[in-house]
Design a protein around this motif. Structure first.
Motif, PDB file in Angstrom:
ATOM      1  N   ASP A  48       0.831  -1.214   0.000  1.00 21.52           N
ATOM      2  CA  ASP A  48       0.000   0.000   0.000  1.00 21.52           C
ATOM      3  C   ASP A  48       0.861   1.257   0.000  1.00 21.52           C
ATOM      4  O   ASP A  48       0.534   2.243  -0.666  1.00 21.52           O
ATOM      5  CB  ASP A  48      -0.932   0.021   1.225  1.00 21.52           C
ATOM      6  N   SER A  49       1.951   1.227   0.766  1.00 22.81           N
ATOM      7  CA  SER A  49       2.838   2.401   0.830  1.00 22.81           C
ATOM      8  C   SER A  49       3.503   2.665  -0.516  1.00 22.81           C
ATOM      9  O   SER A  49       3.704   3.820  -0.890  1.00 22.81           O
ATOM     10  CB  SER A  49       3.941   2.203   1.881  1.00 22.81           C
ATOM     11  N   ILE A  50       3.858   1.580  -1.215  1.00 26.35           N
ATOM     12  CA  ILE A  50       4.481   1.735  -2.535  1.00 26.35           C
ATOM     13  C   ILE A  50       3.468   2.358  -3.501  1.00 26.35           C
ATOM     14  O   ILE A  50       3.793   3.284  -4.246  1.00 26.35           O
ATOM     15  CB  ILE A  50       5.001   0.373  -3.067  1.00 26.35           C
ATOM     16  N   VAL A  51       2.235   1.846  -3.455  1.00 28.55           N
ATOM     17  CA  VAL A  51       1.181   2.357  -4.342  1.00 28.55           C
ATOM     18  C   VAL A  51       0.976   3.852  -4.080  1.00 28.55           C
ATOM     19  O   VAL A  51       0.868   4.649  -5.014  1.00 28.55           O
ATOM     20  CB  VAL A  51      -0.131   1.540  -4.147  1.00 28.55           C
ATOM     21  N   ARG A  79       7.636 -11.758  -8.968  1.00 28.78           N
ATOM     22  CA  ARG A  79       6.337 -11.830  -9.643  1.00 28.78           C
ATOM     23  C   ARG A  79       5.186 -11.545  -8.675  1.00 28.78           C
ATOM     24  O   ARG A  79       4.268 -10.800  -8.993  1.00 28.78           O
ATOM     25  CB  ARG A  79       6.191 -13.224 -10.264  1.00 28.78           C
ATOM     26  N   ARG A  80       5.250 -12.159  -7.496  1.00 29.93           N
ATOM     27  CA  ARG A  80       4.173 -11.965  -6.506  1.00 29.93           C
ATOM     28  C   ARG A  80       4.015 -10.489  -6.154  1.00 29.93           C
ATOM     29  O   ARG A  80       2.929  -9.935  -6.180  1.00 29.93           O
ATOM     30  CB  ARG A  80       4.513 -12.777  -5.248  1.00 29.93           C
ATOM     31  N   HIS A  81       5.128  -9.813  -5.863  1.00 34.69           N
ATOM     32  CA  HIS A  81       5.031  -8.426  -5.404  1.00 34.69           C
ATOM     33  C   HIS A  81       4.763  -7.455  -6.547  1.00 34.69           C
ATOM     34  O   HIS A  81       4.068  -6.458  -6.363  1.00 34.69           O
ATOM     35  CB  HIS A  81       6.281  -8.065  -4.584  1.00 34.69           C
ATOM     36  N   TYR A  82       5.265  -7.781  -7.721  1.00 32.99           N
ATOM     37  CA  TYR A  82       4.932  -6.973  -8.898  1.00 32.99           C
ATOM     38  C   TYR A  82       3.418  -7.005  -9.117  1.00 32.99           C
ATOM     39  O   TYR A  82       2.779  -5.976  -9.316  1.00 32.99           O
ATOM     40  CB  TYR A  82       5.689  -7.526 -10.116  1.00 32.99           C
ATOM     41  N   ARG A  83       2.853  -8.202  -9.047  1.00 37.63           N
ATOM     42  CA  ARG A  83       1.405  -8.336  -9.285  1.00 37.63           C
ATOM     43  C   ARG A  83       0.584  -7.625  -8.227  1.00 37.63           C
ATOM     44  O   ARG A  83      -0.452  -7.030  -8.518  1.00 37.63           O
ATOM     45  CB  ARG A  83       1.031  -9.822  -9.364  1.00 37.63           C
ATOM     46  N   MET A  84       1.024  -7.704  -6.976  1.00 36.23           N
ATOM     47  CA  MET A  84       0.274  -7.025  -5.904  1.00 36.23           C
ATOM     48  C   MET A  84       0.279  -5.505  -6.112  1.00 36.23           C
ATOM     49  O   MET A  84      -0.732  -4.834  -5.916  1.00 36.23           O
ATOM     50  CB  MET A  84       0.883  -7.362  -4.528  1.00 36.23           C
ATOM     51  N   ILE A  85       1.427  -4.965  -6.533  1.00 37.69           N
ATOM     52  CA  ILE A  85       1.537  -3.511  -6.743  1.00 37.69           C
ATOM     53  C   ILE A  85       0.701  -3.090  -7.966  1.00 37.69           C
ATOM     54  O   ILE A  85      -0.038  -2.109  -7.905  1.00 37.69           O
ATOM     55  CB  ILE A  85       3.021  -3.083  -6.897  1.00 37.69           C
TER      56      ILE A  85
END
Ligand SMILES: [Zn+2]
Ligand SMILES: [Zn+2]
Length: 232
Positions: free
Chosen positions: A115-118, A137-143
């Motif tokens: 959320d902070s990155i977004v 891949r997991r964190h790229y997709r979440m962002i």
């Protein structure tokens, strides 16, 4: 810039997945705090009991952390697991094993970090563009998912930067394979050698409990799976 902004900047300027890095550091600090201050804390013992002493990954991580640093008294782990063993003896085979509390904490932290990155995507893109960081891949997709509703045009920008990085790692990896041949006297560069680790990191993330869940698409659950070329 606030504290979380400072941490994000640091993580986005270093090699590897910035989110995995932050979660690994958070997990390390959490385990250290348990060993350092709370192995006798009744609340910690109660929390541990619910999962019968954490998940296998975190139980062993706690053990390794205590063994790897002389600052930690091995008594901490002994006290915790004496309580767990006593609980197992009292409860018998019907003992309950619920969700690991550290996994829950790391999952919460992951949500906060994403959320902070977004929220700070403008600054983050500037760091990400030219740094050796690469999102798994997991964190790229979440962002990207987070950006889809809040800032879709920034999501597109992130996609382009990310794709460029993936292609670069792919080229480096191909370079490593090619230059490993006897026809090349010099052999692969250090950067090309590092691409081996990066390629695994991109697809699977760091070896953290949270990444064990991965991203398995429902349609891929077929019967009669083939493992290493053999049907099982
Ligand atoms: Zn990651
Ligand atoms: Zn766990």
């Amino acid at each position: 810039m606030d504290m979380i902004g400072v941490y994000l900047k640091e993580a986005f300027l270093k090699e590897g997945c910035p989110v995995c890095r932050m979660l690994r550091e958070f997990e390390g600090k959490t385990l250290a705090t348990i060993l350092y201050e709370h192995s006798n804390d009744p609340q910690v013992i109660t929390d541990f009991k619910k999962s019968l002493g954490l998940c296998p990954y975190h139980a062993w991580k706690l053990f390794e952390t205590s063994a790897s640093n002389s600052l930690y008294d091995p008594l901490g782990v002994a006290v915790i697991y004496e309580r767990m063993l006593a609980h197992y003896l009292e409860s018998g085979e019907n003992v309950k094993e619920e969700e690991c509390p550290i996994c829950t904490l790391v999952e919460e932290k992951e949500r906060i970090v994403v959320d902070s990155i977004v929220k700070r995507i403008d600054e983050i893109l500037e760091y990400y563009r030219d740094s050796p960081a690469i999102l798994c891949r997991r964190h790229y997709r979440m962002i990207v998912e987070g950006l889809a509703t809040k800032a879709p045009e920034k999501g597109e920008e992130l996609k382009n930067i990310h794709k460029k990085k993936l292609k670069n790692i792919h080229e480096l990896l191909k370079g490593f394979i090619e230059k490993s041949s006897y026809m090349y006297e010099e052999g692969p560069s250090e950067e090309e050698a590092r691409a081996i680790r990066s390629s695994i990191l991109i697809l699977k993330g760091e070896p953290l409990a949270i990444n064990q869940k991965g991203f398995v698409e429902k349609s891929s659950k077929k019967r009669g799976r083939v493992i290493f070329g053999r049907k099982n």
